[in-house]
Design a protein around this motif. Structure first.
Motif, mmCIF file in Angstrom:
data_model
loop_
_atom_site.group_PDB
_atom_site.id
_atom_site.type_symbol
_atom_site.label_atom_id
_atom_site.label_comp_id
_atom_site.label_asym_id
_atom_site.label_seq_id
_atom_site.Cartn_x
_atom_site.Cartn_y
_atom_site.Cartn_z
ATOM 1 N N LYS A 1 4.982 8.290 -5.077
ATOM 2 C CA LYS A 1 4.401 8.016 -3.761
ATOM 3 C C LYS A 1 5.100 6.812 -3.130
ATOM 4 O O LYS A 1 5.460 5.858 -3.802
ATOM 5 C CB LYS A 1 2.900 7.760 -3.892
ATOM 6 C CG LYS A 1 2.094 9.011 -4.230
ATOM 7 C CD LYS A 1 0.611 8.724 -4.276
ATOM 8 C CE LYS A 1 0.069 8.487 -2.881
ATOM 9 N NZ LYS A 1 -1.401 8.344 -2.866
ATOM 10 N N LYS B 1 5.885 3.502 -0.765
ATOM 11 C CA LYS B 1 5.346 2.283 -0.188
ATOM 12 C C LYS B 1 6.507 1.498 0.419
ATOM 13 O O LYS B 1 7.663 1.906 0.338
ATOM 14 C CB LYS B 1 4.618 1.456 -1.244
ATOM 15 C CG LYS B 1 5.488 0.960 -2.386
ATOM 16 C CD LYS B 1 4.654 0.140 -3.374
ATOM 17 C CE LYS B 1 5.521 -0.327 -4.534
ATOM 18 N NZ LYS B 1 4.736 -1.154 -5.494
ATOM 19 N N ASP C 1 0.836 -1.198 0.000
ATOM 20 C CA ASP C 1 0.000 0.000 0.000
ATOM 21 C C ASP C 1 0.873 1.251 0.000
ATOM 22 O O ASP C 1 1.934 1.282 0.636
ATOM 23 C CB ASP C 1 -0.908 0.021 1.225
ATOM 24 C CG ASP C 1 -1.949 -1.087 1.194
ATOM 25 O OD1 ASP C 1 -2.213 -1.610 0.095
ATOM 26 O OD2 ASP C 1 -2.483 -1.417 2.272
ATOM 27 N N TYR C 2 0.404 2.297 -0.666
ATOM 28 C CA TYR C 2 1.139 3.551 -0.730
ATOM 29 C C TYR C 2 0.815 4.426 0.473
ATOM 30 O O TYR C 2 -0.288 4.371 1.021
ATOM 31 C CB TYR C 2 0.794 4.320 -2.011
ATOM 32 C CG TYR C 2 1.388 3.731 -3.266
ATOM 33 C CD1 TYR C 2 2.698 4.016 -3.628
ATOM 34 C CD2 TYR C 2 0.646 2.879 -4.079
ATOM 35 C CE1 TYR C 2 3.253 3.477 -4.777
ATOM 36 C CE2 TYR C 2 1.193 2.332 -5.232
ATOM 37 C CZ TYR C 2 2.501 2.630 -5.570
ATOM 38 O OH TYR C 2 3.048 2.092 -6.702
ATOM 39 N N ARG C 3 1.784 5.254 0.864
ATOM 40 C CA ARG C 3 1.551 6.232 1.915
ATOM 41 C C ARG C 3 0.586 7.291 1.403
ATOM 42 O O ARG C 3 0.587 7.638 0.229
ATOM 43 C CB ARG C 3 2.892 6.873 2.320
ATOM 44 C CG ARG C 3 2.914 7.429 3.718
ATOM 45 C CD ARG C 3 4.323 7.793 4.149
ATOM 46 N NE ARG C 3 4.849 8.931 3.423
ATOM 47 C CZ ARG C 3 6.072 9.422 3.590
ATOM 48 N NH1 ARG C 3 6.891 8.822 4.443
ATOM 49 N NH2 ARG C 3 6.487 10.453 2.911
#
Length: 292
Positions: free
Chosen positions: A32, A34, A22-24
């Motif tokens: 982005k 992760k 999941d990405y921040r």
């Protein structure tokens, strides 16, 4: 009296997610981030962290406050036997809306955010914490933990701002007096109580912040002044925080302020965090930015 230095590690802004892929959540046009969970696992396994006497987590442990991310955090602490020496400070991402609500003053939203945070603590069998609180590490060192998260960060406008409030400051003053004879007093919170103007940033050699960023992250003036005056009056040695995702080390009115980088964010492929070595007599506190 111990005959060796007492080592404190500060880890901040982990932004753990439900899944490592999941990405921040912070918006960026490019790149982005992760992989924060893997980064934290590697940090927790590092000998400097594992052999420390105390770990201070200065907020934003999770990225969205979800219970799956909290579960990963507590499981990692258990795996490396770090839980018993860890102190948790809330960050705005740990009890947040991240822009999902329109501006309004709603006590229910505040209560819901606090419940969300305490549910995350409960996974690690950590009871509901009331801030400010004190952690006496030994006869020479006491830590004062403060909640700077607006009691729930109810709107997109206030989400990143720090706020302590009169009641918490009043209790903090009483605690400072109670522990007045302890040599090393450390204050720990998430938000920065001292974001410099561009002119001051230039003098210090740190990155400037835009007026909009400063406005969106800066504590109210009365909170910053009250905290600073209490720290000066009661001879607080050092104030440490996170939130800005950058390493800072400066003195303001005789008190040393240290801001931590985001521990799970790589800088040129490496990860950084602060350690604090306190001499047995309490005469010195030696901060060090460690890169691994």
């Amino acid at each position: 009296m111990p005959n060796k230095n007492y080592r404190i590690v500060q880890l901040s802004d982990l932004h753990l997610t439900g899944d490592n892929k999941d990405y921040r959540s912070e918006p960026k046009l490019f790149g982005k981030l992760k992989g924060m969970n893997d980064a934290f696992h590697n940090l927790a396994s590092n000998s400097i962290v594992r052999e420390s006497d105390q770990i201070l987590f200065t907020g934003d442990i999770t990225d969205k406050g979800d219970l799956k991310a909290w579960t990963f955090f507590w499981d990692t602490l258990e795996k490396f036997n770090l839980k018993e020496k860890s102190t948790i400070i809330p960050g705005n991402h740990d009890m947040c809306c991240l822009g999902a609500r329109l501006p309004k003053d709603d006590k229910k939203l505040v209560a819901d955010d606090l419940k969300k945070f305490h549910a995350g603590l409960a996974i690690g069998n950590c009871g509901a914490l009331k801030y400010p609180c004190t952690i006496k590490l030994n006869d020479q060192i006491v830590v004062f933990a403060i909640d700077s998260c607006n009691k729930g960060n109810t709107t997109a406008i206030t989400n990143a701002m720090g706020h302590i409030g009169y009641q918490q400051l009043e209790r903090f003053a009483r605690m400072l007096y109670k522990f007045r004879d302890i040599k090393v007093k450390m204050v720990v919170l998430h938000h920065s109580p001292n974001i410099p103007s561009n002119q001051t940033a230039t003098k210090r050699g740190v990155e400037k912040m835009s007026e909009l960023d400063r406005w969106g992250m800066e504590m109210p003036t009365e909170d910053r002044r009250a905290l600073r005056l209490l720290c000066v009056a009661h001879k607080v040695r050092i104030v440490i925080h996170g939130h800005l995702h950058r390493a800072e080390d400066r003195r303001v009115n005789s008190v040393r302020y240290i801001g931590a980088p985001a521990s799970t964010q790589p800088y040129n492929g490496k990860f950084s965090f602060f350690t604090y070595e306190v001499t047995p007599s309490g005469a010195k506190v030696i901060p060090k930015l460690v890169t691994i």
